[in-house]
Design a protein around this motif. Structure first.
Motif, PDB file in Angstrom:
ATOM      1  N   ASN A 149       0.821  -1.224   0.000  1.00 15.44           N
ATOM      2  CA  ASN A 149       0.000   0.000   0.000  1.00 15.44           C
ATOM      3  C   ASN A 149       0.843   1.257   0.000  1.00 15.44           C
ATOM      4  OD1 ASN A 149      -2.473  -1.237   0.021  1.00 15.44           O
ATOM      5  ND2 ASN A 149      -2.506  -1.433   2.254  1.00 15.44           N
ATOM      6  N   ALA A 162       2.945  11.028   0.725  1.00 17.38           N
ATOM      7  CA  ALA A 162       1.544  11.479   0.705  1.00 17.38           C
ATOM      8  C   ALA A 162       0.786  10.808   1.838  1.00 17.38           C
ATOM      9  CB  ALA A 162       0.907  11.112  -0.634  1.00 17.38           C
ATOM     10  N   ASP A 210      -2.020   8.823   3.708  1.00 23.08           N
ATOM     11  CA  ASP A 210      -2.815   7.731   3.116  1.00 23.08           C
ATOM     12  C   ASP A 210      -4.295   8.087   2.965  1.00 23.08           C
ATOM     13  OD1 ASP A 210      -3.450   7.647   5.749  1.00 23.08           O
ATOM     14  OD2 ASP A 210      -2.832   5.576   6.094  1.00 23.08           O
ATOM     15  N   ASN A 221      -5.038   8.153  -0.625  1.00 20.68           N
ATOM     16  CA  ASN A 221      -4.974   6.911  -1.390  1.00 20.68           C
ATOM     17  C   ASN A 221      -6.391   6.467  -1.740  1.00 20.68           C
ATOM     18  OD1 ASN A 221      -4.061   4.643  -2.628  1.00 20.68           O
ATOM     19  ND2 ASN A 221      -3.180   3.692  -0.788  1.00 20.68           N
ATOM     20  N   GLY A 259      -5.298   7.431  -6.314  1.00 21.50           N
ATOM     21  CA  GLY A 259      -4.194   6.795  -5.588  1.00 21.50           C
ATOM     22  C   GLY A 259      -3.250   6.098  -6.563  1.00 21.50           C
ATOM     23  N   ARG A 298       0.609   7.190  -7.312  1.00 24.51           N
ATOM     24  CA  ARG A 298       1.717   6.245  -7.111  1.00 24.51           C
ATOM     25  C   ARG A 298       2.631   6.225  -8.346  1.00 24.51           C
ATOM     26  NH1 ARG A 298       0.977   2.484  -3.132  1.00 24.51           N
ATOM     27  NH2 ARG A 298      -1.277   2.660  -3.102  1.00 24.51           N
ATOM     28  N   ALA A 339       4.242   9.178  -5.789  1.00 24.57           N
ATOM     29  CA  ALA A 339       3.752   9.294  -4.402  1.00 24.57           C
ATOM     30  C   ALA A 339       3.925   7.967  -3.667  1.00 24.57           C
ATOM     31  CB  ALA A 339       2.285   9.688  -4.408  1.00 24.57           C
ATOM     32  N   TYR A 340       4.398   8.013  -2.433  1.00 28.23           N
ATOM     33  CA  TYR A 340       4.320   6.830  -1.570  1.00 28.23           C
ATOM     34  C   TYR A 340       3.477   7.220  -0.363  1.00 28.23           C
ATOM     35  CZ  TYR A 340       8.215   8.956   1.065  1.00 28.23           C
ATOM     36  OH  TYR A 340       9.014   9.819   1.780  1.00 28.23           O
ATOM     37  N   PHE A 341       2.626   6.292   0.049  1.00 25.16           N
ATOM     38  CA  PHE A 341       1.612   6.645   1.036  1.00 25.16           C
ATOM     39  C   PHE A 341       2.037   6.287   2.451  1.00 25.16           C
ATOM     40  CE2 PHE A 341      -0.637   6.467  -2.965  1.00 25.16           C
ATOM     41  CZ  PHE A 341      -1.318   7.665  -2.914  1.00 25.16           C
ATOM     42  N   ARG A 382      -0.677   9.158   8.516  1.00 24.07           N
ATOM     43  CA  ARG A 382      -0.432  10.516   9.010  1.00 24.07           C
ATOM     44  C   ARG A 382      -0.186  10.516  10.504  1.00 24.07           C
ATOM     45  NH1 ARG A 382      -3.765  14.805   5.623  1.00 24.07           N
ATOM     46  NH2 ARG A 382      -2.269  16.106   6.692  1.00 24.07           N
TER      47      ARG A 382
END
Ligand SMILES: CCCCCCCCCCCCCCCC(=O)SCCNC(=O)CCNC(=O)[C@H](O)C(C)(C)COP(=O)(O)OP(=O)(O)OC[C@H]1O[C@@H](n2cnc3c(N)ncnc32)[C@H](O)[C@@H]1OP(=O)(O)O
Length: 891
Positions: A211, A290, A292, A295, A300, A304, A308-310, A313
């Motif tokens: 993910n 980023a 999540d 996502n 999302g 990616r 972007a990698y999630f 937070r």
């Protein structure tokens, strides 16, 4: 205390919070409006400052807040033509060049990438793709040219390759093992449970990484680059970058170490623009962290593919229980990305600012970069603070959140609606600024050396913690791994670095037309101003901003700029009306002389008048100070605060110290208010301490005393304050008393009961006087008003602490009580600054009181978080003294 007693106490405090309800003879103070007139009572001052709405607006305040005000609208504003300001000084020669890196900590980097031709390289609108040497394709089909030629020649590690490295790493194995042990501990069949838990954690690690990981694709980058060039051109007038800043970025990118870009976060467009600009200039696009929450389906996947990698937070779901596996995965993933020399980007503030001011930096991801250097994963990295200035923010406003309502969750439909909204509006200009990249290695190496600052501080008797703690170089298994293993010195170092980056990013932020106009409307002209006066003031303000080394994101004729800004802000935020229709509305800071001159000028203009009227010249521009629109205005305006921050702190300190004496001042007369410079500086420090969650006043390598002294000198040079050498039988160094105050843990002396006199110091005090010229007094009050709304917000929160005298309250209840109470004051017309009830301000005040240990929070048996007033503030007298200290800044 029984309930009745408590209510009695509360009523007392409420009366205090609403001085207009008191019928006592209140203190005499000066206000900006009265700077050219006679002293008035505080009572009258409050009336003056109150937004004094017309009846229709007053009705709105008490009830439905969502309708636009029904002021007498003149359709002039609608006719304001969108006249994009021309960039006449494209060379950048007349503008200050922003963003040089710190001469204290990174003097080497400062000279490494900079050459004397950089400032003069001028601007480029990146949406105007003009490549004369690219041939016919570049000239007539720029999107196609861009898609096939530039910025696409890089290889990016695939998600699979990275996952293999991450899952095979020692750190992740250790975390899985640790998780399994803690899950199986104390169970009956411990070994069996351990193996089961081990498998569970290993499976989860694979899923989490799946993910999380980015899989940057050159094809998707090409297509997006092509689409963006078209789409951005439809919604934005231009996206300007300084070519000199880009040149330094390019030079840094050639050094063979990762660039770590850390912009301030204002809009979702920030990351799009950052990657897009790097792509256009042929710099490798970064891996972007980023949250999540983004996502979401389709978006999302695309994000990616764009790098972007999630990340979660919040790293840990439960307080006190660390998610070791997740922390190890994130840490190792970032490390592996850096190992392949990829560029990185993350938003160090951790989210978009709701107030327009920069947020305090988060340390988690930055600590990974620092560790990667200490662990030898990277030999160095170039850190790049950056910021984006918007004429108009694309993602709507944050009024709901500022009113205390919950943030809406991101959804696919919501994202589509947002995009549709963007396509149907105009957003003016955007300016993207990159500060000079500086070497991480150099910054950290300078941390190993005693800073010259240390001696400066000790010469003032101030013992701040060492700004650069000395670190041991060890291979870390931790960082994100948890408090138990992160050394406090390292924390402080990372915190300092983060603050430096945010400080630099704020300093490189250009002031856009809407920022400037809102700032004037929120400070000098809260009750409205003539269009021509607004233009005149905007010109003055532009000069003040550039004189302080900050650039503006516009140029051209100021009338066009102001019109452009007003048109973008829209009728919801500003209205225009003819002067005749609002005879009660006068320019509150205009001096009598200026008024006379203007009247004569008007008479002379005679025949031209009709034409000028058409152009909006003698229209009144009235800001909408009602809730919630005022939050949007203050959002735009807050960007400018950083330019005048320290001067504003000092103006507030001067007025607070002068307090009662201010009303003895007769503008234009010879009498004067004399103050001790030492006392003013001490008061200024107290104010910086009060607002420590709002601003970074000086970079961690700087000295607050020096900065405040410099700012005071600026006020002296501009003659707002006059310096006088007064000799009161002196003995020790003039700043020692102030210095001792700072040396104590809090400038407010909250944990320090010792009075100055206890030190037995007598000082030779330098005296300063307040200049009584009406014009300069106006300036002083103008500077004061910059921080006025924040101070009122803090004071309001402090007053509400009285609710906790007798009982603890659930956090959510306390928070909504304070918010409702503040909004109620606005509805009743009692607030001096409507925007003081912004949730952001109230929350920061609350955080500060927690930091000062005035309140704390705990969980009860039902796991509800309660706020508790701590000793000794559970005493009415002590709490009163505390509130008085904040109130001292509201004179
Ligand atoms: C050509 C076309 C191009 C088109 C192109 C399109 C581009 C398409 C890209 C899309 C891209 C979207 C981008 C979205 C933009 C966002 O979504 S912004 C929101 C997400 N980003 C961020 O939040 C980044 C900054 N945040 C952080 O660094 C936070 O620390 C974290 C990592 C999120 C964690 O936050 P947290 O859970 O609140 O925890 P925090 O208190 O910060 O500390 C966590 C740990 O970090 C470590 N730590 C924290 N502070 C320190 C310190 N001072 N020293 C040392 N260690 C520390 C500790 O280990 C700490 O744990 P404890 O020891 O305290 O238990």
């Amino acid at each position: 205390m029984n309930l009745e007693k408590m209510e009695e106490v509360y009523r007392k405090w409420e009366a205090r919070a609403n001085p207009a309800q008191q019928n006592s003879q209140t203190r005499m103070v000066w206000t900006p409006a009265e700077a050219g007139g006679m002293p008035i009572s505080k009572q009258r001052r409050n009336d003056k400052f109150r937004e004094d709405p017309p009846p229709e607006r007053r009705r709105r305040r008490s009830g439905k807040l969502s309708h636009p005000p029904s002021l007498d609208l003149v359709p002039e504003l609608a006719r304001f033509k969108y006249t994009p300001p021309a960039f006449y000084d494209m060379t950048g020669g007349q503008r200050p060049f922003m963003g040089r890196c710190c001469a204290n900590c990174t003097s080497g980097s400062r000279e490494m990438l900079f050459t004397s031709d950089i400032p003069g390289m001028g601007f480029r609108n990146v949406l105007k793709f003009n490549k004369p040497r690219g041939g016919i394709i570049a000239r007539y089909f720029p999107q196609i040219y861009l898609a096939y030629s530039e910025g696409v020649n890089y290889s990016y590690p695939s998600a699979g390759e990275l996952a293999k490295e991450v899952l095979g790493s020692r750190r992740v194995h250790a975390a899985i093992h640790k998780g399994a042990i803690s899950d199986s501990e104390g169970r009956a069949k411990e070994e069996f449970e351990y193996n089961k838990a081990l498998q569970g954690h290993a499976r989860r690690a694979g899923q989490v990484l799946g993910n999380m990981a980015a899989s940057t694709s050159n094809v998707v980058l090409r297509i997006t680059g092509w689409v963006l060039l078209k789409v951005l051109g439809m919604i934005l007038f231009c996206v300007n970058v300084h070519q000199g800043q880009i040149e330094m970025l390019k030079r840094a990118a050639k050094e063979g170490v990762p660039l770590v870009i850390m912009p301030t976060h204002r809009s979702h467009l920030d990351y799009v623009l950052m990657s897009f600009i790097l792509y256009i200039y042929g710099i490798r696009v970064p891996f972007v962290a980023a949250g999540d929450n983004l996502n979401i389906p389709v978006f999302g996947w695309v994000m990616r593919k764009l790098g972007a990698y999630f990340i979660k937070r919040k790293l840990d779901k439960e307080v006190g229980k660390k998610d070791h596996v997740y922390r190890a995965l994130l840490h190792t993933y970032m490390e592996e990305v850096l190992r392949t020399n990829q560029n990185m980007e993350f938003f160090i503030e951790g989210g978009r600012s709701r107030s327009g001011k920069a947020l305090a930096p988060k340390g988690g991801l930055l600590s990974v970069i620092v560790d990667a250097y200490y662990d030898g994963i990277i030999s160095d990295a170039f850190l790049v603070p950056a910021s984006v200035g918007y004429d108009k923010i694309l993602d709507g406003d944050f009024t709901n959140e500022q009113m205390g309502r919950l943030k809406k969750k991101e959804t696919f439909i919501g994202a589509l609606k947002g995009i549709w909204g963007v396509f149907t509006s105009k957003f003016g200009q955007v300016r993207v600024d990159f500060a000079e990249p500086f070497s991480l290695k150099e910054y950290l190496d300078s941390a190993q050396m005693p800073s010259p600052l240390t001696s400066e501080l000790s010469s003032h008797g101030i013992h701040r913690p060492h700004p650069h703690p000395v670190l041991k170089k060890t291979v870390s298994d931790h960082s994100l791994y948890g408090t138990d293993v992160v050394v406090e010195d390292q924390r402080q170092l990372v915190r300092g670095l983060g603050e430096h980056i945010v400080y630099d990013a704020v300093r490189v932020n250009s002031i856009m037309s809407t920022n400037l106009v809102s700032f004037l409307l929120m400070t000098k002209h809260r009750q409205g101003v003539e269009f021509s006066k607004l233009v005149e003031d905007a010109e003055w303000m532009k000069g003040e901003i550039t004189a302080r080394g900050r650039d503006v994101g516009f140029s051209g004729e100021m009338r066009a700029v102001v019109k452009h800004a007003l048109a973008l802000m829209g009728r919801n935020l500003v209205n225009t009306q003819s002067r005749q229709q609002r005879p009660d509305v006068v320019n509150e800071t205009e001096s009598q002389d200026a008024k006379k001159t203007r009247v004569t000028e008007k008479a002379k203009e005679g025949a031209e008048k009709e034409g000028e009227k058409q152009a909006g010249r003698d229209q009144m521009v009235v800001p909408n100070m009602a809730l919630p629109e005022v939050f949007v205005l203050s959002y735009y305006s807050n960007t400018v605060i950083s330019v005048f921050l320290l001067e504003s702190v000092l103006a507030n300190a001067v007025i607070a110290v002068a307090n009662q004496e201010m009303h003895t001042l007769n503008p234009g007369q010879q009498n004067k208010v004399t103050l001790s410079k030492d006392r003013v500086l001490q008061k200024a420090t107290e104010l910086c301490d009060l607002l420590q969650f709002e601003f970074i006043f000086v970079p961690p390598c700087g000295c607050l005393y020096t900065a405040l002294s410099d700012a005071l000198d600026k006020l002296i040079i501009s003659e707002i304050i006059q310096s006088e050498q007064d000799v009161s039988d002196g003995c020790s160094s003039q700043d020692s008393r102030w210095a001792r105050r700072v040396a104590s843990s809090s400038a407010w002396g909250i944990d320090d009961d010792k009075d100055d006199e206890d030190f037995g110091i007598c000082t030779k005090e330098e005296q300063i006087t307040v200049n009584s010229s009406p014009e300069l007094l106006q300036k002083l009050f103008f500077f004061q008003s910059v921080l006025g709304p924040l101070i009122e917000g803090y004071w309001l929160t402090a007053c509400n602490l009285v609710r906790l005298l007798d009982r603890d309250l659930p956090e959510s209840e306390f928070s909504s009580l304070v918010s409702d109470y503040s909004q109620d004051r606005v509805a009743k017309g009692l607030a001096i600054y409507t925007e003081s009830c912004a949730m952001d301000t109230l929350r920061n005040a609350w955080r500060l009181f927690q930091h000062w240990k005035v309140i704390d929070s705990y969980q009860d048996a039902e796991k509800i978080k309660l706020v508790h007033l701590k000793e000794p503030f559970r005493n009415e007298q002590k709490l009163g003294d505390f509130i008085d200290k904040i109130e001292a800044f509201r004179t």
